[in-house]
Scaffold this active site. Structure first.
Site, PDB file in Angstrom:
ATOM      1  N   GLU A 185      39.280  36.549  50.881  1.00  0.00           N
ATOM      2  CA  GLU A 185      40.073  35.186  50.528  1.00  0.00           C
ATOM      3  C   GLU A 185      39.834  33.770  51.387  1.00  0.00           C
ATOM      4  O   GLU A 185      39.371  34.261  52.508  1.00  0.00           O
ATOM      5  CB  GLU A 185      41.595  35.617  50.803  1.00  0.00           C
ATOM      6  CG  GLU A 185      41.967  36.743  50.068  1.00  0.00           C
ATOM      7  CD  GLU A 185      42.509  36.644  48.508  1.00  0.00           C
ATOM      8  OE1 GLU A 185      42.114  35.690  48.119  1.00  0.00           O
ATOM      9  OE2 GLU A 185      43.630  37.412  48.253  1.00  0.00           O
ATOM     10  N   ASN A 236      40.766  31.166  43.298  1.00  0.00           N
ATOM     11  CA  ASN A 236      41.060  30.485  44.367  1.00  0.00           C
ATOM     12  C   ASN A 236      39.599  30.461  45.179  1.00  0.00           C
ATOM     13  O   ASN A 236      39.575  30.285  46.248  1.00  0.00           O
ATOM     14  CB  ASN A 236      42.012  31.007  45.320  1.00  0.00           C
ATOM     15  CG  ASN A 236      41.808  32.618  45.643  1.00  0.00           C
ATOM     16  OD1 ASN A 236      40.999  33.062  45.453  1.00  0.00           O
ATOM     17  ND2 ASN A 236      42.646  33.041  46.696  1.00  0.00           N
ATOM     18  N   HIS A 273      38.023  33.553  45.813  1.00  0.00           N
ATOM     19  CA  HIS A 273      37.575  34.866  46.374  1.00  0.00           C
ATOM     20  C   HIS A 273      36.502  35.648  45.630  1.00  0.00           C
ATOM     21  O   HIS A 273      36.317  35.582  44.345  1.00  0.00           O
ATOM     22  CB  HIS A 273      38.960  35.625  46.611  1.00  0.00           C
ATOM     23  CG  HIS A 273      39.399  36.348  45.432  1.00  0.00           C
ATOM     24  ND1 HIS A 273      40.770  36.499  45.447  1.00  0.00           N
ATOM     25  CD2 HIS A 273      39.022  36.650  44.485  1.00  0.00           C
ATOM     26  CE1 HIS A 273      41.138  37.060  44.372  1.00  0.00           C
ATOM     27  NE2 HIS A 273      39.946  37.403  43.770  1.00  0.00           N
ATOM     28  N   ASP A 293      36.124  46.991  46.036  1.00  0.00           N
ATOM     29  CA  ASP A 293      37.422  46.888  46.916  1.00  0.00           C
ATOM     30  C   ASP A 293      38.240  48.155  46.109  1.00  0.00           C
ATOM     31  O   ASP A 293      37.994  48.558  45.172  1.00  0.00           O
ATOM     32  CB  ASP A 293      37.941  45.668  46.812  1.00  0.00           C
ATOM     33  CG  ASP A 293      37.940  44.950  45.446  1.00  0.00           C
ATOM     34  OD1 ASP A 293      37.710  45.518  44.404  1.00  0.00           O
ATOM     35  OD2 ASP A 293      37.971  43.423  45.461  1.00  0.00           O
TER      36      ASP A 293
END
Ligand code: F6R
Length: 241
Positions: free
Chosen positions: A143, A136, A138, A67
């Site tokens: 996400e 979280n 991801h 990314d």
């Protein structure tokens, strides 16, 4: 899924690096999927050290990063391009022509993302994908949400992810709220996946993987569908006695 629990970050870095080194040794023209963030820094140091000692040769290796922030110029010191050069590429003999990071400075993100997928495919696919994990859950910048995307795409970052990333930015810098990222399919198409998790802040996300259940609310849980995943976590991230 193979789970390796190690004592601390140093050991995690060695074990993670060894997973990648083994693929490079067995297949000198392999395709690596790489990650940024704090977690892989130690593993990259170990790989650079192996190269320095003459134990590894990256001259025929290709790499594709997961990314990049969007918008972001490659020469910005906050970019993932910059991070990879600083932490790995400048320390090994990988051919700069063979390294690929999604272009955070492109005008047409859809075209860039489609081209990134096509490039990975024409390189023969990813042999080993290295992943960190967000607190979280991801992976890449996929996400948690009601749905996930299969291919490389532009995405908004959640407040939690922006908050976690704030540590890399000074007060006068704007924390990016979007990114371009490999999708879940891009990641799951890798032949082998190694995911590393360090520290207590990752405990809940690691528990999400170890639950054995799959939910888009914990994107990393989808790794349970892949036939060759190694989860390397330190005792703090594992969190079970
Ligand atoms: C980085 C990436 C992210 C990170 C994750 C964990 O390329 O795709 O998913 O792996 O945010 O980051 P750290 O390692 O900084 O805790």
């Amino acid at each position: 899924m193979k789970v390796i629990v190690v004592k601390d970050y140093e050991e995690l870095s060695k074990v993670t690096a060894e997973q990648i080194a083994e693929v490079v040794r067995n297949r000198p023209d392999c395709v690596l999927g790489l990650a940024t963030g704090s977690t892989p820094v130690g593993a990259y140091e170990v790989l650079a050290e192996m190269y320095k000692k003459g134990e590894l040769d990256f001259s025929r290796v290709k790499s594709y990063n997961l990314d990049e922030y969007y918008p972001m110029k490659a020469d910005n010191r906050q970019s993932y391009h910059y991070f990879m050069n600083e932490n790995l590429f400048s320390k090994i003999n990988i051919d700069p022509e063979n390294v690929h990071v999604p272009d955070g400075d492109c005008k047409d993100t859809d075209a860039m993302c489609a081209d990134y997928e096509a490039q990975i495919r024409s390189a023969g696919g990813i042999d080993i994908q290295l992943l960190g994990i967000g607190r979280n859950g991801h992976i890449g910048f996929n996400e948690p949400g009601d749905f996930l995307y299969p291919d490389t795409h532009k995405t908004d970052l959640t407040d939690d992810t922006m908050d976690a990333n704030a540590r890399f930015f000074s007060e006068d810098e704007i924390i990016p709220n979007a990114a371009v990222t490999m999708g879940m399919g891009t990641i799951l198409r890798a032949r082998k996946i190694v995911i590393a998790a360090s520290g207590a802040s990752k405990r809940e996300a690691v528990a999400g993987i170890l639950s054995g259940k799959i939910t888009t609310q914990c994107p990393a849980s989808l790794l349970n569908m892949h036939p060759d995943v190694v989860l390397v976590c330190d005792e703090e991230a594992y969190g079970r006695d």
